[in-house]
Motif scaffolding. Structure first.
Motif, PDB file in Angstrom:
ATOM      1  N   TRP A  87      -2.068  -3.341  -7.600  1.00  0.00           N
ATOM      2  CA  TRP A  87      -3.432  -3.860  -7.580  1.00  0.00           C
ATOM      3  C   TRP A  87      -3.375  -5.392  -7.568  1.00  0.00           C
ATOM      4  CZ3 TRP A  87      -6.412  -6.243 -11.687  1.00  0.00           C
ATOM      5  CH2 TRP A  87      -7.741  -6.481 -11.312  1.00  0.00           C
ATOM      6  N   GLY A  88      -4.221  -5.915  -6.771  1.00  0.00           N
ATOM      7  CA  GLY A  88      -4.199  -7.344  -6.473  1.00  0.00           C
ATOM      8  C   GLY A  88      -3.772  -7.498  -5.024  1.00  0.00           C
ATOM      9  N   ALA A  89      -2.680  -6.817  -4.682  1.00  0.00           N
ATOM     10  CA  ALA A  89      -2.258  -6.755  -3.277  1.00  0.00           C
ATOM     11  C   ALA A  89      -2.938  -5.573  -2.596  1.00  0.00           C
ATOM     12  CB  ALA A  89      -0.738  -6.612  -3.182  1.00  0.00           C
ATOM     13  N   THR A  90      -3.464  -4.658  -3.401  1.00  0.00           N
ATOM     14  CA  THR A  90      -4.231  -3.521  -2.887  1.00  0.00           C
ATOM     15  C   THR A  90      -5.616  -3.553  -3.529  1.00  0.00           C
ATOM     16  OG1 THR A  90      -3.338  -2.075  -4.617  1.00  0.00           O
ATOM     17  CG2 THR A  90      -2.173  -2.085  -2.503  1.00  0.00           C
ATOM     18  N   ILE A  91      -6.534  -2.766  -3.007  1.00  0.00           N
ATOM     19  CA  ILE A  91      -7.942  -2.893  -3.381  1.00  0.00           C
ATOM     20  C   ILE A  91      -8.342  -2.126  -4.641  1.00  0.00           C
ATOM     21  CG2 ILE A  91     -10.307  -2.432  -2.595  1.00  0.00           C
ATOM     22  CD1 ILE A  91      -9.247  -2.938   0.269  1.00  0.00           C
ATOM     23  N   THR A  92      -7.904  -0.887  -4.779  1.00  0.00           N
ATOM     24  CA  THR A  92      -8.389  -0.023  -5.856  1.00  0.00           C
ATOM     25  C   THR A  92      -7.790  -0.423  -7.199  1.00  0.00           C
ATOM     26  OG1 THR A  92      -8.500   1.755  -4.233  1.00  0.00           O
ATOM     27  CG2 THR A  92      -8.731   2.377  -6.541  1.00  0.00           C
ATOM     28  N   PRO A  93      -8.651  -0.771  -8.166  1.00  0.00           N
ATOM     29  CA  PRO A  93      -8.141  -1.208  -9.470  1.00  0.00           C
ATOM     30  C   PRO A  93      -7.640  -0.030 -10.308  1.00  0.00           C
ATOM     31  CG  PRO A  93     -10.528  -1.194  -9.490  1.00  0.00           C
ATOM     32  CD  PRO A  93     -10.109  -0.856  -8.090  1.00  0.00           C
ATOM     33  N   TYR A 102      -2.961  -1.239 -16.092  1.00  0.00           N
ATOM     34  CA  TYR A 102      -3.055  -2.701 -16.044  1.00  0.00           C
ATOM     35  C   TYR A 102      -1.801  -3.337 -16.645  1.00  0.00           C
ATOM     36  CZ  TYR A 102      -7.936  -2.823 -14.572  1.00  0.00           C
ATOM     37  OH  TYR A 102      -9.102  -2.694 -13.853  1.00  0.00           O
ATOM     38  N   ILE A 103      -1.307  -2.755 -17.724  1.00  0.00           N
ATOM     39  CA  ILE A 103      -0.099  -3.290 -18.361  1.00  0.00           C
ATOM     40  C   ILE A 103       1.066  -3.281 -17.376  1.00  0.00           C
ATOM     41  CG2 ILE A 103       1.672  -2.800 -20.110  1.00  0.00           C
ATOM     42  CD1 ILE A 103      -0.668  -1.891 -21.975  1.00  0.00           C
ATOM     43  N   VAL A 104       1.321  -2.135 -16.742  1.00  0.00           N
ATOM     44  CA  VAL A 104       2.442  -2.042 -15.800  1.00  0.00           C
ATOM     45  C   VAL A 104       2.219  -2.968 -14.604  1.00  0.00           C
ATOM     46  CG1 VAL A 104       3.710  -0.505 -14.220  1.00  0.00           C
ATOM     47  CG2 VAL A 104       3.152   0.261 -16.542  1.00  0.00           C
ATOM     48  N   THR A 105       1.000  -3.062 -14.134  1.00  0.00           N
ATOM     49  CA  THR A 105       0.686  -3.960 -13.018  1.00  0.00           C
ATOM     50  C   THR A 105       1.062  -5.398 -13.356  1.00  0.00           C
ATOM     51  OG1 THR A 105      -1.114  -2.552 -12.235  1.00  0.00           O
ATOM     52  CG2 THR A 105      -1.202  -4.861 -11.579  1.00  0.00           C
ATOM     53  N   MET A 106       0.651  -5.863 -14.516  1.00  0.00           N
ATOM     54  CA  MET A 106       0.915  -7.251 -14.904  1.00  0.00           C
ATOM     55  C   MET A 106       2.387  -7.484 -15.232  1.00  0.00           C
ATOM     56  SD  MET A 106      -1.848  -8.613 -14.336  1.00  0.00           S
ATOM     57  CE  MET A 106      -3.314  -7.797 -13.769  1.00  0.00           C
ATOM     58  N   VAL A 107       3.007  -6.529 -15.909  1.00  0.00           N
ATOM     59  CA  VAL A 107       4.425  -6.667 -16.247  1.00  0.00           C
ATOM     60  C   VAL A 107       5.274  -6.655 -14.977  1.00  0.00           C
ATOM     61  CG1 VAL A 107       6.389  -5.548 -17.399  1.00  0.00           C
ATOM     62  CG2 VAL A 107       4.203  -5.785 -18.601  1.00  0.00           C
ATOM     63  N   ASP A 108       4.899  -5.827 -14.007  1.00  0.00           N
ATOM     64  CA  ASP A 108       5.619  -5.785 -12.732  1.00  0.00           C
ATOM     65  C   ASP A 108       5.605  -7.160 -12.068  1.00  0.00           C
ATOM     66  OD1 ASP A 108       6.969  -4.556 -10.482  1.00  0.00           O
ATOM     67  OD2 ASP A 108       5.039  -4.484  -9.463  1.00  0.00           O
ATOM     68  N   LYS A 109       4.455  -7.806 -12.055  1.00  0.00           N
ATOM     69  CA  LYS A 109       4.351  -9.142 -11.445  1.00  0.00           C
ATOM     70  C   LYS A 109       5.203 -10.148 -12.216  1.00  0.00           C
ATOM     71  CE  LYS A 109       1.261  -7.153  -8.961  1.00  0.00           C
ATOM     72  NZ  LYS A 109       1.733  -5.770  -8.918  1.00  0.00           N
ATOM     73  N   TYR A 158       0.826  -1.209   0.000  1.00  0.00           N
ATOM     74  CA  TYR A 158       0.000   0.000   0.000  1.00  0.00           C
ATOM     75  C   TYR A 158       0.861   1.259   0.000  1.00  0.00           C
ATOM     76  CZ  TYR A 158      -3.197   3.630   1.576  1.00  0.00           C
ATOM     77  OH  TYR A 158      -3.915   4.791   1.681  1.00  0.00           O
ATOM     78  N   MET A 159       1.922   1.272   0.796  1.00  0.00           N
ATOM     79  CA  MET A 159       2.701   2.489   1.018  1.00  0.00           C
ATOM     80  C   MET A 159       3.663   2.844  -0.113  1.00  0.00           C
ATOM     81  SD  MET A 159       1.582   3.892   3.722  1.00  0.00           S
ATOM     82  CE  MET A 159       2.842   5.150   3.883  1.00  0.00           C
ATOM     83  N   HIS A 160       4.403   1.868  -0.636  1.00  0.00           N
ATOM     84  CA  HIS A 160       5.480   2.243  -1.560  1.00  0.00           C
ATOM     85  C   HIS A 160       5.007   2.904  -2.852  1.00  0.00           C
ATOM     86  CE1 HIS A 160       5.182  -1.568  -3.909  1.00  0.00           C
ATOM     87  NE2 HIS A 160       5.826  -0.892  -4.822  1.00  0.00           N
TER      88      HIS A 160
END
Length: 165
Positions: free
Chosen positions: A118-124, A131-138, A89-91
């Motif tokens: 997102w996924g580890a946090t609530i707000t999509p 979404y691209i950066v979220t998935m690529v980060d994982k 949440y914080m970083h």
């Protein structure tokens, strides 16, 4: 890490001002996923996200820049704890504040950085680029953590194969 990113003139033109800052360069001093630095991770997320944003007709420049800045924080996430919330949440909130000190952020770039957990946090996320950066980060996190183990397994398999031949 994302190979060949230095050879992609368009990509480099989008991020070179950020890469030249001391704030971004300091990320090289922090281990990210056991076997990479935070700077290596951020470049990998940035470049791979940029390529996908181009493929999906998104804002490649904003994606590249926000991808590079998504983990712009300077503490060991394994040991630092916050009263306000988890590291997940914080970083991103710390990263946005740090990013705003070195560049002006668009609403899109801000959403990419804040929502990348997102996924580890609530707000999509609000945008496809987020979404691209979220998935690529994982993907990059898993790849960075797993690669040395896979190399070790492959070396072991080669050794066994030689012993059996």
């Amino acid at each position: 890490m994302a190979e060949n990113w230095r050879e992609d003139e368009e990509y480099v033109s989008y991020i070179e001002d950020l890469l030249a800052t001391e704030e971004v360069q300091k990320l090289a001093n922090y281990t990210q996923h056991m076997n990479s630095t935070r700077l290596e991770h951020s470049i990998s997320v940035s470049y791979n996200s940029y390529k996908l944003a181009k493929q999906f007709h998104g804002d490649a420049k904003a994606t590249a820049r926000a991808g590079l800045l998504h983990d712009l924080f300077y503490y060991d996430w394994r040991t630092t704890k916050f009263d306000e919330g988890s590291h997940a949440y914080m970083h991103p909130r710390i990263a946005v504040k740090n990013a705003e000190k070195i560049t002006e952020l668009s609403d899109l770039e801000r959403d990419i950085i804040v929502k990348h957990m997102w996924g580890a946090t609530i707000t999509p996320p609000k945008y496809k680029e987020s979404y691209i950066v979220t998935m690529v980060d994982k993907y990059c996190a898993v790849k960075e953590a797993a690669e040395p183990w896979l190399e070790k397994i492959n070396r072991y398999k080669l050794r066994l194969k030689k012993e059996w031949n």
